[in-house]
Design a protein around this motif. Structure first.
Motif, PDB file in Angstrom:
ATOM      1  N   UNK A  29     -12.144 -36.890  28.807  1.00  0.00           N
ATOM      2  CA  UNK A  29     -13.385 -36.937  28.030  1.00  0.00           C
ATOM      3  C   UNK A  29     -13.120 -37.777  26.800  1.00  0.00           C
ATOM      4  N   UNK A  30     -13.649 -38.991  26.772  1.00  0.00           N
ATOM      5  CA  UNK A  30     -13.406 -39.882  25.642  1.00  0.00           C
ATOM      6  C   UNK A  30     -13.845 -39.263  24.323  1.00  0.00           C
ATOM      7  N   UNK A  31     -14.953 -38.508  24.372  1.00  0.00           N
ATOM      8  CA  UNK A  31     -15.580 -38.007  23.150  1.00  0.00           C
ATOM      9  C   UNK A  31     -14.765 -36.921  22.455  1.00  0.00           C
ATOM     10  N   UNK A  32     -13.825 -36.325  23.162  1.00  0.00           N
ATOM     11  CA  UNK A  32     -13.073 -35.219  22.565  1.00  0.00           C
ATOM     12  C   UNK A  32     -11.753 -35.735  22.001  1.00  0.00           C
ATOM     13  N   UNK A  33     -11.465 -35.300  20.771  1.00  0.00           N
ATOM     14  CA  UNK A  33     -10.241 -35.721  20.105  1.00  0.00           C
ATOM     15  C   UNK A  33      -9.082 -34.877  20.637  1.00  0.00           C
ATOM     16  N   UNK A  34      -8.448 -35.371  21.692  1.00  0.00           N
ATOM     17  CA  UNK A  34      -7.333 -34.645  22.312  1.00  0.00           C
ATOM     18  C   UNK A  34      -6.393 -35.670  22.919  1.00  0.00           C
ATOM     19  N   UNK A  35      -5.202 -35.224  23.311  1.00  0.00           N
ATOM     20  CA  UNK A  35      -4.270 -36.153  23.939  1.00  0.00           C
ATOM     21  C   UNK A  35      -4.756 -36.478  25.349  1.00  0.00           C
TER      22      UNK A  35
END
Lengths: 341, 341
Positions: free
Chosen positions: B151-157
């Protein structure tokens, strides 16, 4: 809002906390009428069970474990889908554990699970599982359903397929197609399924009066490179087989590759049957004759019976066992016909 | 023997229970010296943590969840092996959850997990995942590492492969092999990987000046029968493609079957490339040109970074992201050479 507890539900309904707890777990010990009263109040008061507190109190976790050797195998991935279909429909979580064919890993998983993380387990043992105390120990505390690779010695429900008959039928098919020197490519002797398939193989060899020295069993390993070498040695040896029965899906690639390399034609020079559920069997060169196991149905059956056991632990285990037959799908790898490009 | 508790350890060492707890979880907030003292005493007194009590107190469960759409796919089964290798080495349990490509199932699993059953999750989203609030919500409480389908929108690795480049390179390979009417067989538009592969495909089509009307994208479904019909219609239509790029492994069988049925020769009449990790690619008729993803390595990388995050939640997520390149393996399905039997 203060937390709604089982104690509160018990007080309101003038029932014991044990009755409330059992009713919420849908126990067969509680009447349908009582269950309905408990569930209605629980719903009205918006009672939310705490999964971990539940475990500490000895309640059900609504979770089952599945122990399988691997997922990179069509049989196990299809069986998992069957298990999940049933579990999902009944509101159960499925925890999938891979043993990677290691008995030490199987022991460690069952040990950890006995702590109360799950309500029961569905399992297919590893190729290394020759001692079974760890399974017995787990089974003393929680129900186990075996599927495919079972432990005969343990009194539990077993969902299997007709491995003996399949070993026999596949060998007979090779003999009727003209093979006289048939090799069984095997993986281990401790696995129930392999020993059944092997017995069926040997029965056909004897029944048709084939030379037993020409019809050997070769034990393969987990290492593809090593297996390729074994198969290569076999196909380059003095007494080259004209038929191969492989008991494990992944040997397909190795058999086909070696025959390609050595320029040995399948089926003209050697005919091949594999125990395999791979969908690509029909697009291989040549298409592969398979014994296709009812993987999805076996998974469904195993999950159904485990959930039944969780509700009613007075079931007679022997009566719940099932043998679901496999199918021999004859394709070009065992016929005279060679597909044209 | 009375139960050894964290409180007892704290009293003996004159430390706070929080410090003991963090030391036992190997937290980066605690000095190596203190950790050593705590572990030594815990070992001496034979302290055994209770997994469920641990969860109630907010400790670590030493368990990670893996959410994947399915296991009947070589990419995911190989990635799982990579994840398990790392988790096992670090003493973590892996819980595998199958979403079966359903967003509702993904939501239900993350909801249930947020209750504290696991310390974090590794996931590849479903084809239906177009809204992401449920993932955001879970990620507020526990770390998430995405792999492959992100998910591009989520700030995660995010651990990905070079999908754009692969879509481009595979299309260029087909064009250089002489194809002028290339169809992209796709499955969904919301998946990051599919949209990247599609962008790469379109870039090559434009760059080489191919007619865009001849180079369409066809969306396949989860239903093999339906896909066979789609491919059949396409191959029997007025404007038959001379090249096919399939974005999903399981479309291989359907493409090969339809071409067999319609007597269309691969590669002479249509050339085929699939994104696929199936080992049988090398024994198909003809052998299949694939884009092989570094599935095992991606699984390893995802698990390594999740375990790192669990020890140190101050990592800069962007810096932990990795793109591990895939390989184009050219075989007979895209060359003029047809393997002889």
């Amino acid at each position: 809002m203060s937390a709604i507890t089982i104690k509160l539900l018990a007080e309101r309904l003038q029932l014991s906390t044990a009755t409330i707890s059992k009713a919420l777990c849908d126990s067969h010990e509680i009447s349908a009428n009582t269950k309905q009263r408990v569930l209605a109040l629980a719903k009205e008061l918006n009672y939310v069970p705490n999964a971990y507190a539940g475990s500490l109190r000895g309640n059900k976790s609504k979770t089952i474990a599945v122990l399988i050797p691997e997922v990179a195998d069509s049989f196990f991935s299809q069986a998992l889908n069957g298990i999940e279909e049933v579990a999902l429909a009944k509101g159960y979580h499925t925890l999938i554990y891979l043993t990677h064919e290691k008995i030490e890993r199987e022991k460690a998983i069952l040990n950890a699970l006995a702590g109360g993380r799950v309500d029961g387990a569905i399992m297919s043992v590893t190729v290394e599982t020759d001692s079974i105390d760890h399974i017995r120990e787990f089974n003393r505390q929680l129900p186990v359903v075996f599927f495919d690779r079972v432990c005969e010695e343990i009194d539990a429900v077993k969902i299997t397929t007709n491995d003996f008959e399949c070993g026999y039928n596949a060998t007979r098919h090779l003999i009727e197609a003209g093979c006289r020197k048939i090799v069984l490519l095997s993986v281990s002797n401790s696995l129930s399924i392999i020993s059944e398939r092997s017995k069926g193989f040997k029965k056909a060899i004897t029944e048709y009066g084939l030379n037993e020295d020409d019809c050997k069993t070769i034990d393969c390993t987990e290492d593809p490179m090593h297996n390729c070498q074994l198969i290569k040695d076999m196909m380059q040896g003095n007494n080259r087989p004209d038929g191969i029965l492989a008991t494990v899906e992944k040997l397909t690639t190795e058999i086909y590759l070696v025959c390609q390399q050595l320029n040995i034609n399948i089926p003209r020079q050697v005919k091949v049957v594999c125990f395999s559920n791979q969908s690509s069997a029909i697009i291989l060169n040549p298409t592969l004759t398979t014994i296709t196991q009812p993987a999805f149905e076996m998974g469904r059956a195993a999950a159904s019976v485990l959930l039944k056991l969780l509700k009613n632990n007075t079931l007679i285990l022997k009566e719940e066992c099932a043998v679901i037959p496999s199918t021999l799908n004859i394709r070009n790898s065992t016929t005279g016909y060679v597909s044209e490009v």
